[in-house]
Design a protein around this motif. Structure first.
Motif, short mmCIF file in Angstrom:
data_model
loop_
_atom_site.label_atom_id
_atom_site.label_comp_id
_atom_site.label_asym_id
_atom_site.label_seq_id
_atom_site.Cartn_x
_atom_site.Cartn_y
_atom_site.Cartn_z
N UNK A 175 0.82 -1.22 0.00
CA UNK A 175 0.00 0.00 0.00
C UNK A 175 0.85 1.27 0.00
N UNK A 176 2.13 1.14 0.38
CA UNK A 176 2.98 2.34 0.41
C UNK A 176 3.86 2.47 -0.84
N UNK A 177 4.66 1.45 -1.16
CA UNK A 177 5.58 1.58 -2.31
C UNK A 177 5.01 0.95 -3.58
N UNK A 178 3.91 0.23 -3.46
CA UNK A 178 3.20 -0.38 -4.60
C UNK A 178 3.98 -1.48 -5.30
N UNK A 179 5.07 -1.99 -4.68
CA UNK A 179 5.76 -3.13 -5.29
C UNK A 179 5.01 -4.42 -4.96
N UNK A 180 4.99 -5.35 -5.92
CA UNK A 180 4.33 -6.64 -5.70
C UNK A 180 5.02 -7.36 -4.55
N UNK A 181 4.23 -7.88 -3.62
CA UNK A 181 4.76 -8.55 -2.45
C UNK A 181 3.93 -9.81 -2.19
N UNK A 182 4.61 -10.94 -1.97
CA UNK A 182 3.90 -12.18 -1.67
C UNK A 182 3.09 -12.00 -0.39
N UNK A 183 1.85 -12.55 -0.39
CA UNK A 183 0.91 -12.32 0.72
C UNK A 183 1.52 -12.54 2.11
N UNK A 184 2.27 -13.64 2.23
CA UNK A 184 2.81 -13.98 3.55
C UNK A 184 3.82 -12.96 4.05
N UNK A 185 4.28 -12.10 3.15
CA UNK A 185 5.30 -11.11 3.52
C UNK A 185 4.73 -9.71 3.73
N UNK A 186 3.42 -9.59 3.65
CA UNK A 186 2.80 -8.29 3.95
C UNK A 186 2.65 -8.13 5.46
N UNK A 187 2.78 -6.92 5.96
CA UNK A 187 2.59 -6.63 7.37
C UNK A 187 1.49 -5.59 7.50
N UNK A 188 0.79 -5.64 8.62
CA UNK A 188 -0.32 -4.70 8.82
C UNK A 188 0.18 -3.52 9.65
N UNK A 189 0.09 -2.35 9.09
CA UNK A 189 0.44 -1.13 9.83
C UNK A 189 -0.78 -0.22 9.77
N UNK A 190 -1.39 0.05 10.93
CA UNK A 190 -2.66 0.78 10.94
C UNK A 190 -3.69 -0.06 10.21
N UNK A 191 -4.32 0.49 9.17
CA UNK A 191 -5.28 -0.31 8.39
C UNK A 191 -4.72 -0.69 7.02
#
Ligand SMILES: [Zn+2]
Ligand SMILES: [Zn+2]
Length: 203
Positions: A175-191
């Motif tokens: 949501x910030x840099x818009x680079x493709x990221x595998x789901x398991x490597x996403x982190x939740x910051x705020x919403x």
């Protein structure tokens, strides 16, 4: 597989590897023997898994490229993993049955290899692909032509103890840099779901 098939595989593996060295040939031989003993074919997908025992930053890591090329177990597909023991050995596992087999490369030829023109140039810091092809091929032929029982230790088939986790599919843009990221490597910051560098977390 007849002799011509295996020789073709060897030459293709060396092409993939980038130079001709004894350790990659050892990996090819170990890989071919493992497929044959387990009675399986090269892993086009995730049918097989290989655990290689090479570590980091030591001579002979080239071994893993021979194993990867022959078995189809690759770091890119994720069906190769490392148990870093600094050894030239691999355990190959047929995932649907967990039948497994460990094969190691024996020290029989190491004195001859150590005294070769190739290794003395390696000792002077010359890159393998800058060494004359004839001197590269000397060690390729030495390891390739040795009787199997002289160079390989083939252990008994055993049951590998592991539950295989299916891989998580799908990529989402951070949501910030818009680079493709595998789901398991996403982190939740705020919403927001963001990648690790954008999250500020270590992992
Ligand atoms: Zn190499
Ligand atoms: Zn990001």
């Amino acid at each position: 597989m007849d002799m011509n098939d295996t020789k073709r595989i060897l030459l293709q593996a060396l092409e993939f590897h980038g130079h001709r060295c004894w350790a990659s040939v050892a990996g090819v031989r170990v890989g071919l023997a493992a497929l044959r003993e387990l009675g399986v074919k090269r892993s086009g997908g995730g049918q097989l898994h290989a655990v290689v025992e090479i570590g980091e930053d030591h001579g002979g890591m080239c071994f893993a490229d021979g194993v990867q090329y022959v078995t189809g177990c690759t770091l890119g597909k994720g069906n190769m993993s490392k148990q870093p023991l600094g050894k030239l050995a691999v355990t190959l596992i047929e995932k649907k049955t967990n039948r497994a087999l460990r094969i190691g490369y024996k020290p029989t030829l190491q004195k001859q290899i150590g005294e070769s023109a190739f290794m003395s140039k390696r000792g002077q810091g010359i890159e393998p692909d800058d060494i004359p092809e004839s001197e590269q091929m000397e060690l390729v032929d030495l390891v390739w032509n040795a009787p199997e029982s002289d160079v390989l230790t083939i252990e008994k088939i055993f049951q590998f103890d592991r539950d295989w986790i299916p891989e998580t599919m799908g990529f989402v843009p951070c949501a910030a840099c818009h680079e493709l990221t595998a789901r398991a490597y996403l982190r939740v910051v705020g919403d927001k779901h963001v990648c690790i560098p954008c999250s500020g977390y270590d992992r």
